[in-house]
Design an enzyme around this catalytic site. Structure first.
Site, PDB file in Angstrom:
ATOM      1  N   ASP A  45      22.516  -7.715 -52.618  1.00  0.00           N
ATOM      2  CA  ASP A  45      23.448  -7.631 -53.747  1.00  0.00           C
ATOM      3  C   ASP A  45      22.744  -8.112 -55.013  1.00  0.00           C
ATOM      4  OD1 ASP A  45      26.572  -7.476 -54.470  1.00  0.00           O
ATOM      5  OD2 ASP A  45      25.651  -9.149 -55.552  1.00  0.00           O
ATOM      6  N   TYR A  50      21.121  -9.600 -63.660  1.00  0.00           N
ATOM      7  CA  TYR A  50      20.294 -10.604 -62.973  1.00  0.00           C
ATOM      8  C   TYR A  50      18.808 -10.440 -63.337  1.00  0.00           C
ATOM      9  CZ  TYR A  50      24.423 -11.039 -59.846  1.00  0.00           C
ATOM     10  OH  TYR A  50      25.693 -11.190 -59.319  1.00  0.00           O
ATOM     11  N   LYS A  75      25.085  -3.542 -60.253  1.00  0.00           N
ATOM     12  CA  LYS A  75      26.298  -3.605 -61.077  1.00  0.00           C
ATOM     13  C   LYS A  75      26.007  -3.240 -62.522  1.00  0.00           C
ATOM     14  CE  LYS A  75      27.481  -7.576 -58.156  1.00  0.00           C
ATOM     15  NZ  LYS A  75      26.264  -8.415 -58.049  1.00  0.00           N
ATOM     16  N   HIS A 108      30.822  -4.743 -63.349  1.00  0.00           N
ATOM     17  CA  HIS A 108      30.595  -6.165 -63.065  1.00  0.00           C
ATOM     18  C   HIS A 108      31.794  -7.056 -63.426  1.00  0.00           C
ATOM     19  CE1 HIS A 108      26.962  -9.070 -62.537  1.00  0.00           C
ATOM     20  NE2 HIS A 108      28.067  -9.674 -62.188  1.00  0.00           N
TER      21      HIS A 108
HETATM   22  P1  NAD Z   1      26.913 -19.237 -53.144  1.00  0.00           P
HETATM   23  O1  NAD Z   1      28.269 -19.745 -52.855  1.00  0.00           O
HETATM   24  O2  NAD Z   1      26.256 -18.280 -52.210  1.00  0.00           O
HETATM   25  O3  NAD Z   1      26.038 -20.516 -53.377  1.00  0.00           O
HETATM   26  C1  NAD Z   1      24.659 -20.473 -53.489  1.00  0.00           C
HETATM   27  C2  NAD Z   1      24.165 -21.897 -53.514  1.00  0.00           C
HETATM   28  O4  NAD Z   1      24.647 -22.587 -52.364  1.00  0.00           O
HETATM   29  C3  NAD Z   1      22.657 -21.948 -53.426  1.00  0.00           C
HETATM   30  O5  NAD Z   1      22.078 -21.950 -54.697  1.00  0.00           O
HETATM   31  C4  NAD Z   1      22.417 -23.239 -52.674  1.00  0.00           C
HETATM   32  O6  NAD Z   1      22.362 -24.284 -53.603  1.00  0.00           O
HETATM   33  C5  NAD Z   1      23.643 -23.401 -51.822  1.00  0.00           C
HETATM   34  N1  NAD Z   1      23.398 -23.011 -50.422  1.00  0.00           N
HETATM   35  C6  NAD Z   1      23.102 -21.804 -49.919  1.00  0.00           C
HETATM   36  N2  NAD Z   1      22.993 -21.839 -48.597  1.00  0.00           N
HETATM   37  C7  NAD Z   1      23.243 -23.125 -48.224  1.00  0.00           C
HETATM   38  C8  NAD Z   1      23.301 -23.785 -46.983  1.00  0.00           C
HETATM   39  N3  NAD Z   1      23.083 -23.137 -45.836  1.00  0.00           N
HETATM   40  N4  NAD Z   1      23.592 -25.113 -46.984  1.00  0.00           N
HETATM   41  C9  NAD Z   1      23.822 -25.774 -48.127  1.00  0.00           C
HETATM   42  N5  NAD Z   1      23.793 -25.194 -49.340  1.00  0.00           N
HETATM   43  C10 NAD Z   1      23.506 -23.873 -49.389  1.00  0.00           C
HETATM   44  O7  NAD Z   1      26.983 -18.637 -54.622  1.00  0.00           O
HETATM   45  P2  NAD Z   1      26.358 -17.412 -55.397  1.00  0.00           P
HETATM   46  O8  NAD Z   1      24.899 -17.287 -55.220  1.00  0.00           O
HETATM   47  O9  NAD Z   1      26.869 -17.525 -56.774  1.00  0.00           O
HETATM   48  O10 NAD Z   1      27.083 -16.178 -54.708  1.00  0.00           O
HETATM   49  C11 NAD Z   1      26.460 -15.330 -53.765  1.00  0.00           C
HETATM   50  C12 NAD Z   1      26.145 -14.002 -54.395  1.00  0.00           C
HETATM   51  O11 NAD Z   1      27.318 -13.433 -54.961  1.00  0.00           O
HETATM   52  C13 NAD Z   1      25.191 -14.058 -55.585  1.00  0.00           C
HETATM   53  O12 NAD Z   1      23.845 -14.267 -55.224  1.00  0.00           O
HETATM   54  C14 NAD Z   1      25.453 -12.717 -56.204  1.00  0.00           C
HETATM   55  O13 NAD Z   1      24.804 -11.694 -55.478  1.00  0.00           O
HETATM   56  C15 NAD Z   1      26.957 -12.622 -56.065  1.00  0.00           C
HETATM   57  N6  NAD Z   1      27.681 -13.081 -57.270  1.00  0.00           N
HETATM   58  C16 NAD Z   1      28.420 -12.172 -57.956  1.00  0.00           C
HETATM   59  C17 NAD Z   1      29.114 -12.534 -59.097  1.00  0.00           C
HETATM   60  C18 NAD Z   1      29.929 -11.519 -59.805  1.00  0.00           C
HETATM   61  O14 NAD Z   1      30.417 -11.784 -60.914  1.00  0.00           O
HETATM   62  N7  NAD Z   1      30.129 -10.348 -59.246  1.00  0.00           N
HETATM   63  C19 NAD Z   1      29.054 -13.851 -59.578  1.00  0.00           C
HETATM   64  C20 NAD Z   1      28.293 -14.770 -58.862  1.00  0.00           C
HETATM   65  C21 NAD Z   1      27.631 -14.375 -57.710  1.00  0.00           C
END
Ligand code: NAD
Length: 278
Positions: A45, A50, A75, A108
């Site tokens: 994704d 990004y 997106k 997005h």
């Molecule tokens: P997430 O909830 O996946 O959190 C990521 C963070 O959680 C990492 O930086 C790390 O610090 C921590 N983490 C990851 N694995 C872990 C583990 N096993 N144990 C402990 N901590 C851990 O948040 P995200 O990255 O914002 O969301 C996932 C994906 O969603 C993004 O990479 C992106 O592709 C998408 N996203 C989309 C939008 C949108 O507006 N459409 C916004 C934000 C994210």
């Protein structure tokens, strides 16, 4: 055990677990995605904003994995919603990714102040019909935005990708999606590390009962609720941990206890609200 798939309203399937690359810097994206593909992830994704589509594309090209075994989402950014700009934007994204189509293309954010998201959606329909995206959907759309794009085009989004985790469940959007056959993709599935999910008793208890980490318990909750997730991590050991969700199953009581972490008043939200982003 392999990753389950979810069937979208387009008839195409999406792996329910993928790898997200939000905040993966452009020069680190190739390495992170290469490692994720090694771990076994087949769904990536990304988004134009990004600025790491080239890195994603480079990792895909080097992997040698057949294109039809991969699911790639990107997106449309908010500044390209009007006029014919979505057509230019998808071509640029495809160039950067080195692909001739994406599996899923999303608007997005609705960016309601611009009032162009209905145009963006109509253009995404054309992009799908031109074969440049197998399925199309939206992100961060609330029921009022969803109602409007469907009324305008008659086309229901395959997915709505929204902030969703146990403390912030957006039940109004879930109800809309259920009623319309739209699948929910949960972004920030772990609360982006900004909400103390891993300290909540229901999560701690479920993790202990199955001998897994709190992150694995939360991700498993998403899967059992039917949500599509793509947790992000730049650390390979966490990529492995977040992919290792198929050797255990939460009980109905454990799922219900985690369900009950929803604050119900929206205060669990950790990132921007759709009305704030333009
Ligand atoms: P997430 O909830 O996946 O959190 C990521 C963070 O959680 C990492 O930086 C790390 O610090 C921590 N983490 C990851 N694995 C872990 C583990 N096993 N144990 C402990 N901590 C851990 O948040 P995200 O990255 O914002 O969301 C996932 C994906 O969603 C993004 O990479 C992106 O592709 C998408 N996203 C989309 C939008 C949108 O507006 N459409 C916004 C934000 C994210």
């Amino acid at each position: 055990p392999s990753v389950p798939t979810v069937t979208l309203n387009s008839g195409h399937t999406i792996p329910q677990l993928g790898f997200g690359v939000f905040l993966v810097p452009p020069d680190e994206a190739e390495k992170a995605v290469s490692e994720a593909l090694e771990v076994g992830y087949r769904h990536i994704d990304t988004a134009a904003i990004y600025r790491n589509e080239e890195g994603v594309g480079a990792a895909i090209a080097k992997s040698g994995i057949p294109r039809d075994e991969l699911f790639v989402t990107t997106k449309l950014w908010n500044d390209r919603q009007s006029g014919e700009q979505p057509h230019d934007a998808i071509r640029e994204s495809l160039d950067k990714l080195g692909l001739d189509h994406v599996d899923l293309y999303l608007t997005h954010w609705p960016a309601p102040e611009q009032d162009q998201y209905t145009n963006a959606w109509a253009k995404l329909v054309e992009i799908r019909d031109a074969g440049l995206a197998r399925s199309i959907g939206v992100s961060n759309h609330l029921p009022e935005h969803l109602d409007r794009i469907v009324a305008d085009t008659g086309v229901v989004p395959a997915v709505d990708q929204i902030e969703l985790h146990p403390a912030y469940q957006q039940r109004d959007v879930l109800a809309w999606a259920d009623a319309n056959g739209t699948k929910i993709e949960a972004w920030g599935p772990l609360g982006q590390g900004k909400y103390p999910l891993f300290e909540k008793q229901a999560v701690v208890d479920a993790a202990a009962a199955h001998g897994v980490t709190p992150a694995q318990a939360v991700l498993r909750w998403h899967l059992q609720r039917g949500f599509i997730v793509f947790p992000k991590s730049s650390r390979k050991e966490r990529m492995v941990e977040n992919f290792d969700l198929f050797g255990f199953e939460l009980t109905a009581d454990e799922v219900a206890a985690i369900d009950a972490l929803d604050t119900g008043d929206g205060s669990g939200r950790v990132s921007a609200h759709p009305s704030e982003v333009n």
